[in-house]
Scaffold this active site. Sequence first.
Site, mmCIF file in Angstrom:
data_model
loop_
_atom_site.group_PDB
_atom_site.id
_atom_site.type_symbol
_atom_site.label_atom_id
_atom_site.label_comp_id
_atom_site.label_asym_id
_atom_site.label_seq_id
_atom_site.Cartn_x
_atom_site.Cartn_y
_atom_site.Cartn_z
ATOM 1 N N ALA A 26 0.771 -0.960 0.041
ATOM 2 C CA ALA A 26 0.051 0.079 0.172
ATOM 3 C C ALA A 26 1.086 1.178 -0.088
ATOM 4 O O ALA A 26 2.069 1.314 0.576
ATOM 5 C CB ALA A 26 -0.999 -0.099 1.240
ATOM 6 N N ASP A 51 1.322 -12.434 -0.444
ATOM 7 C CA ASP A 51 2.216 -11.831 -0.717
ATOM 8 C C ASP A 51 2.665 -10.410 -0.154
ATOM 9 O O ASP A 51 1.952 -9.514 -0.112
ATOM 10 C CB ASP A 51 2.275 -11.489 -2.427
ATOM 11 N N TYR A 56 7.549 -3.131 2.038
ATOM 12 C CA TYR A 56 6.122 -2.596 2.335
ATOM 13 C C TYR A 56 6.130 -2.078 3.464
ATOM 14 O O TYR A 56 5.028 -1.547 3.947
ATOM 15 C CB TYR A 56 5.106 -3.572 2.004
ATOM 16 N N LYS A 85 10.375 -10.601 0.592
ATOM 17 C CA LYS A 85 11.219 -10.372 -0.431
ATOM 18 C C LYS A 85 12.471 -9.680 0.262
ATOM 19 O O LYS A 85 12.305 -8.800 1.178
ATOM 20 C CB LYS A 85 10.538 -9.291 -1.646
ATOM 21 N N HIS A 118 13.622 -9.163 -4.544
ATOM 22 C CA HIS A 118 12.827 -8.169 -4.845
ATOM 23 C C HIS A 118 13.127 -7.559 -6.221
ATOM 24 O O HIS A 118 12.382 -7.173 -7.147
ATOM 25 C CB HIS A 118 12.690 -7.010 -3.793
ATOM 26 N N SER A 167 12.159 -11.829 -8.558
ATOM 27 C CA SER A 167 11.151 -10.991 -8.886
ATOM 28 C C SER A 167 11.891 -9.967 -9.760
ATOM 29 O O SER A 167 12.907 -9.437 -9.473
ATOM 30 C CB SER A 167 10.581 -10.306 -7.947
ATOM 31 N N TYR A 217 2.311 -9.660 -10.638
ATOM 32 C CA TYR A 217 1.767 -8.442 -9.721
ATOM 33 C C TYR A 217 1.430 -7.396 -10.691
ATOM 34 O O TYR A 217 1.553 -7.466 -11.978
ATOM 35 C CB TYR A 217 2.851 -7.976 -8.753
ATOM 36 N N LEU A 220 -4.009 -6.319 -11.983
ATOM 37 C CA LEU A 220 -5.511 -5.439 -12.088
ATOM 38 C C LEU A 220 -5.021 -4.031 -12.467
ATOM 39 O O LEU A 220 -5.899 -3.160 -12.811
ATOM 40 C CB LEU A 220 -6.176 -5.389 -10.884
#
Length: 324
Positions: A26, A51, A56, A85, A118, A167, A217, A220
Amino acid sequence: MDIKHIHSVRLNDGHFMPVLGFGTYAPEEIPKSKAGEATKVAIDVGFRHIDAAYFYQNEEEVGKAIREKIADGTVKREDIFYTTKLWATFLRPEFVQPALERSLKKLQLDYVDLFIIHLPLSMKPGEELLPMDANGKIIVDTVDIRDTWDALEKCKDAGLTKSIGVSNFNHKQLDMILNKPGLKYKPVCNQVECHPYLNQSKLLEFCKSKDIVLVAYSALASHRDPKWIDKDIPYVLEEPILKDIAKKHNRTPGQVALCYQLQRGVVVLAKSFNEKRIKENFQVFDFQLTPEDMKAIDSLNRNFRYATLEFFTDHPNYPFSEEY
């Protein structure tokens, strides 16, 4: 396959990963407590793949949510697949295990299910997440990613993580690890941005050929953190073709975008802190897109990247100069 693994994929190390995951990232302005609340809703709804990441800065809240759901009998620890990560300031081999131990301490868990690098880019080690010089330029560090991988293998051997992966790697960076002398474990996955505007078909084909799972990831592409993403770019979920397909199936465009990835053999992450949408995002196993639907969504690809990581374009390991 037993019922426990019904919506899971077998990884190249024998562990199972649920094909639908809940994303916990977020932007800074959202209170950290929201990530914890949303994680509890997600587990109640049925998500078992969570995840997360050191970057984060909400692993304490997410860990607490998982532990509460274990304590109230909703799930057992082994039902949850938790990913964290390794951030780019910890890529030197000597910092890898301490970084994972730090996440475990925040989570108050004994192990994670998946520990991934990451970014293939290293930054100046230290407490700053984005170390910058006086001109606002990222301070880079030089680390051979293969040495970092050695250290991840040791974390797996120590039982701190069940699986290890990467990633934001391009195919050449994946090859570097796969061709590393003395490789003990292959990456189980490569987690990358993937949605109808950036369908990663070449990278997906490459990963499948190496028995590496592609994890999507920004599936959307609804997330708009101004620090990383230009606010004026188009919304995938507003795309008329997606809306038409959704209408035909009596679904939301978001559900169609998730189903599209599942049917391509991609593990997909859905991120929302809105209770209604978290529920909707889990309701993707009871309908199927037709081959025509899939073809129509494929046609939307324009190799359009939301997260360009523009801070890092000058970094020698910047991953997105390659076609895939």
